[in-house]
Design an enzyme around this catalytic site. Structure first.
Site, PDB file in Angstrom:
ATOM      1  N   GLN A  73      21.696  27.805  -6.277  1.00 26.55           N
ATOM      2  CA  GLN A  73      22.772  28.346  -7.114  1.00 26.55           C
ATOM      3  C   GLN A  73      23.346  29.624  -6.506  1.00 26.55           C
ATOM      4  O   GLN A  73      22.604  30.568  -6.225  1.00 26.55           O
ATOM      5  CB  GLN A  73      22.261  28.637  -8.527  1.00 26.55           C
ATOM      6  CG  GLN A  73      21.799  27.415  -9.298  1.00 26.55           C
ATOM      7  CD  GLN A  73      20.316  27.155  -9.156  1.00 26.55           C
ATOM      8  OE1 GLN A  73      19.681  27.547  -8.167  1.00 26.55           O
ATOM      9  NE2 GLN A  73      19.734  26.490 -10.149  1.00 26.55           N
ATOM     10  N   ARG A 115      27.485  15.655 -15.309  1.00 23.94           N
ATOM     11  CA  ARG A 115      26.193  15.314 -15.903  1.00 23.94           C
ATOM     12  C   ARG A 115      25.894  16.319 -17.008  1.00 23.94           C
ATOM     13  O   ARG A 115      26.381  17.467 -16.990  1.00 23.94           O
ATOM     14  CB  ARG A 115      25.087  15.297 -14.854  1.00 23.94           C
ATOM     15  CG  ARG A 115      24.823  16.614 -14.136  1.00 23.94           C
ATOM     16  CD  ARG A 115      23.631  16.487 -13.205  1.00 23.94           C
ATOM     17  NE  ARG A 115      23.347  17.735 -12.497  1.00 23.94           N
ATOM     18  CZ  ARG A 115      22.162  18.013 -11.960  1.00 23.94           C
ATOM     19  NH1 ARG A 115      21.159  17.156 -12.040  1.00 23.94           N
ATOM     20  NH2 ARG A 115      21.976  19.154 -11.328  1.00 23.94           N
ATOM     21  N   ASP A 124      26.984  20.469  -9.487  1.00 24.53           N
ATOM     22  CA  ASP A 124      27.386  21.148 -10.731  1.00 24.53           C
ATOM     23  C   ASP A 124      28.381  22.271 -10.444  1.00 24.53           C
ATOM     24  O   ASP A 124      28.274  23.373 -10.977  1.00 24.53           O
ATOM     25  CB  ASP A 124      26.159  21.735 -11.440  1.00 24.53           C
ATOM     26  CG  ASP A 124      25.074  20.712 -11.691  1.00 24.53           C
ATOM     27  OD1 ASP A 124      25.393  19.518 -11.768  1.00 24.53           O
ATOM     28  OD2 ASP A 124      23.900  21.104 -11.796  1.00 24.53           O
ATOM     29  N   TRP A 136      24.285  19.041 -18.764  1.00 24.56           N
ATOM     30  CA  TRP A 136      23.381  20.181 -18.617  1.00 24.56           C
ATOM     31  C   TRP A 136      22.693  20.489 -19.948  1.00 24.56           C
ATOM     32  O   TRP A 136      21.503  20.816 -19.985  1.00 24.56           O
ATOM     33  CB  TRP A 136      24.198  21.382 -18.124  1.00 24.56           C
ATOM     34  CG  TRP A 136      23.420  22.632 -17.890  1.00 24.56           C
ATOM     35  CD1 TRP A 136      22.096  22.746 -17.583  1.00 24.56           C
ATOM     36  CD2 TRP A 136      23.936  23.964 -17.911  1.00 24.56           C
ATOM     37  NE1 TRP A 136      21.755  24.080 -17.413  1.00 24.56           N
ATOM     38  CE2 TRP A 136      22.861  24.834 -17.615  1.00 24.56           C
ATOM     39  CE3 TRP A 136      25.194  24.510 -18.150  1.00 24.56           C
ATOM     40  CZ2 TRP A 136      23.035  26.224 -17.568  1.00 24.56           C
ATOM     41  CZ3 TRP A 136      25.367  25.877 -18.088  1.00 24.56           C
ATOM     42  CH2 TRP A 136      24.284  26.720 -17.805  1.00 24.56           C
ATOM     43  N   THR A 177      21.244  33.234 -11.425  1.00 22.10           N
ATOM     44  CA  THR A 177      22.514  32.511 -11.321  1.00 22.10           C
ATOM     45  C   THR A 177      23.645  33.344 -11.905  1.00 22.10           C
ATOM     46  O   THR A 177      24.724  33.486 -11.310  1.00 22.10           O
ATOM     47  CB  THR A 177      22.424  31.164 -12.057  1.00 22.10           C
ATOM     48  OG1 THR A 177      21.378  30.375 -11.487  1.00 22.10           O
ATOM     49  CG2 THR A 177      23.731  30.396 -11.963  1.00 22.10           C
ATOM     50  N   GLN A 194      26.538  24.914  -4.567  1.00 13.97           N
ATOM     51  CA  GLN A 194      26.017  24.674  -5.914  1.00 13.97           C
ATOM     52  C   GLN A 194      26.476  25.788  -6.851  1.00 13.97           C
ATOM     53  O   GLN A 194      26.372  26.976  -6.528  1.00 13.97           O
ATOM     54  CB  GLN A 194      24.485  24.617  -5.891  1.00 13.97           C
ATOM     55  CG  GLN A 194      23.871  24.291  -7.242  1.00 13.97           C
ATOM     56  CD  GLN A 194      22.377  24.019  -7.168  1.00 13.97           C
ATOM     57  OE1 GLN A 194      21.816  23.867  -6.079  1.00 13.97           O
ATOM     58  NE2 GLN A 194      21.726  23.942  -8.319  1.00 13.97           N
ATOM     59  N   ASP A 195      27.017  25.402  -8.012  1.00 10.43           N
ATOM     60  CA  ASP A 195      27.442  26.358  -9.053  1.00 10.43           C
ATOM     61  C   ASP A 195      28.564  27.286  -8.574  1.00 10.43           C
ATOM     62  O   ASP A 195      28.521  28.501  -8.768  1.00 10.43           O
ATOM     63  CB  ASP A 195      26.252  27.202  -9.531  1.00 10.43           C
ATOM     64  CG  ASP A 195      25.253  26.393 -10.336  1.00 10.43           C
ATOM     65  OD1 ASP A 195      25.435  25.177 -10.453  1.00 10.43           O
ATOM     66  OD2 ASP A 195      24.290  26.979 -10.841  1.00 10.43           O
TER      67      ASP A 195
END
Length: 541
Positions: free
Chosen positions: A338, A447, A382, A449, A308, A360-361
């Protein structure tokens, strides 16, 4: 029988929480007293025990702990060099992109941590007390060291070959040592930095108005520029055809106060490259031709074997970095999991009129202090994540269409210790769905992490794409007692708080709570912005 909410409240009451550091004691203290509120009291006392014969005050304990942490960072870097060179770990250190990538990430992060600790040591060595701005800088640096270690540890755990368990143990010990040092320094400095100050919010928060010093294709270039900038153009009419080559050419450690920012002007075009701005490229500004006109793009992803951390299309470490009028994109797609468009580990960095496109990410707000103004961020899961002190003002946050069965989550903040001066502050922004989303998936504001995740949304428009609960669990009751999520003066169809989660860590903030997360308070200074002409609000609107 107690309800689920009541049981959770009782559970939180019974869990011993580490208290935030208080004001530094005025007299001499013993190691045991210095370590009383430490996250790791036994390790803390063991670290300070060599000083037992010479009584020290709290500030000297903090300085001593930073020296020990710096030694640890340098030892960790040397150990990782051994793995990467094949002297340790054998072929496992080079097996596959996943494992090798994680190991290389760890080495890079250890090098950054050593630089941060050396800078913190220099600041602490200037005297027996620091002003608010200097204290904020030290706490930001120490918070980043803990985050760097956690990033390394997480990456190794996720690597393909099982994560080097013998190395993970060493890194876990280092994480605790850095945590001890952060706690001692935070206690020594008192509550003089992010989200710790109290006092009434300013009645008229100062705002800079935007002096047009240079105009480039109708974009305001908001800083004093050096006379020796360069231009990037794909058609060969500039000094370079590659952004990476222009960054490499830029002088090291530019002193903005003397020479001004070194400018890299990037002509319109799609630049397919992965760009890294190293730590020694300080006071660098990249000036594009506008959102969707100057585009930096790549497609690295976890699905294709990258970590990531290393999947980022654009990554920056250089202090006081500025980007204006650029789109940062990762085209890997939702199915590749990710895939980072931009990773920011640059202290006092600014992104103005930029966009970030991914799934994502998308945007990795990794460490230190960051500001985003008039930016667009698109993603699914996220899609703003990390452990910086990141402030977003007047930005548009768009939830895109995720994979089937997924929910959209705007933020996943990664604070692991209460002493870390980190979090995500979203002020005067718009949270809504991209046109493609429709009603295909639920969307949540964030949320947790990590255990002390901290995110606030204030004075912002929240669209109807956001679920009435507002926030989403990470894994059952994990972090619901220790997180801090807040909302203040939001509006729009998704801003109704009647159906919000009932977690102990969720707060409907008052003006005093919200003031803690305004730019000037959360980053301990606004001098880095007031020296530019980028518009910003230092307090509440």
């Amino acid at each position: 029988m107690l309800s689920n909410g009541a049981l959770l409240l009782l559970l939180c009451f019974l869990i011993p929480l580490v208290a935030a550091a208080g004001s530094p004691p005025a007299s001499l203290v013993s190691p045991a007293a210095a370590c009383k509120s430490s996250f790791y009291p036994k390790l803390c006392i063991a670290m300070l025990s060599p000083l037992r014969s010479t009584p020290k005050n709290q500030y000297e304990y903090g300085k001593y702990s930073v020296r020990q942490a710096l030694r640890q960072a340098r030892r960790t870097a040397a150990l990782l060099d051994g793995y990467l060179a094949g002297r340790l770990g054998g072929a496992r250190a080079h097996r596959g992109v996943g494992g090798g990538g994680a190991m290389k990430d760890c080495r890079d992060l250890a090098g950054l941590s050593a630089e941060y600790l050396a800078a913190a040591q220099a600041e602490l060595g200037r005297g027996k007390s620091l002003d608010v701005a200097a204290a904020g800088r030290v706490r930001a640096l120490m918070s980043a060291v803990v985050t760097n270690q956690q990033t390394c540890y997480d990456g190794l755990q996720a690597s393909r070959d099982g994560g080097f368990p013998e190395l993970q143990s060493t890194l876990a010990n280092g994480t605790q040592l850095y945590g001890v040092s952060l706690g001692l320094v935070a206690t020594a400095l008192g509550r003089s930095s992010a989200a710790a100050n109290t006092g009434p919010p300013p009645l008229a928060p100062p705002t800079t108005a935007g002096r047009s010093l240079v105009e480039e294709l109708s974009l305001i270039v908001p800083v004093k520029l050096s006379k020796s900038g360069v231009r990037v153009a794909q058609d060969g009419t500039g000094d370079f055809t590659s952004i990476s080559d222009a960054v490499a050419f830029a002088p090291n450690d530019t002193a903005a106060a003397v020479a001004g920012y070194f400018a890299v002007y990037i002509s319109e075009g799609v630049y397919c490259e992965n760009v890294v701005v190293p730590m020694n490229k300080r006071n660098l500004i990249l000036i594009g031709s506008g959102i969707n006109r100057t585009v930096i793009t790549s497609n690295h992803s976890v699905g294709d074997g990258w970590t990531t951390f290393n999947s980022a299309t654009f990554a920056v470490n250089g202090e006081r970095f500025i980007a204006v009028g650029i789109t940062f994109e990762n085209t890997a797609g939702a199915a590749k999991f990710q895939a980072v468009a931009a990773r920011n580990s640059a202290d006092l960095s600014i992104f103005y009129r930029c966009s970030f496109l991914g799934y994502q990410d998308t945007l990795y707000v990794h460490t230190l202090r960051q500001f985003y103004r008039d930016c667009d961020v698109y993603g699914t899961v996220d899609f703003i994540f990390g452990n910086a002190a990141a402030v977003f003002q007047s930005c548009n946050l768009y939830a895109r269409l995720p994979l089937h069965g997924q929910s959209n989550v705007i933020t996943a903040q990664g604070r692991t210790m209460p002493e870390q001066s980190t979090g995500i502050s979203i002020q005067n922004c718009t949270v809504s769905a991209a046109p493609e989303l429709g009603r295909a998936a639920k969307t949540f504001l964030g949320r947790p992490w990590k255990a002390y995740s901290r995110t606030v949304v204030m004075q912002s428009f929240i669209g109807d794409a956001v679920d009435p609960a507002g926030w989403l669990e990470w894994s059952g009751p994990f972090a619901l007692c220790t997180l801090y999520y807040g909302e203040f003066q939001n509006y729009g169809p998704g801003a109704d708080t009647v159906g919000r989660v009932k977690w102990p860590g969720f707060s409907l903030m008052n003006s005093m709570d919200a003031y803690n997360f305004t730019l000037v308070n959360f980053t301990s200074t606004d001098a880095w912005l007031s020296s530019t002409s980028i518009p910003y609000s230092s307090g509440l609107l």
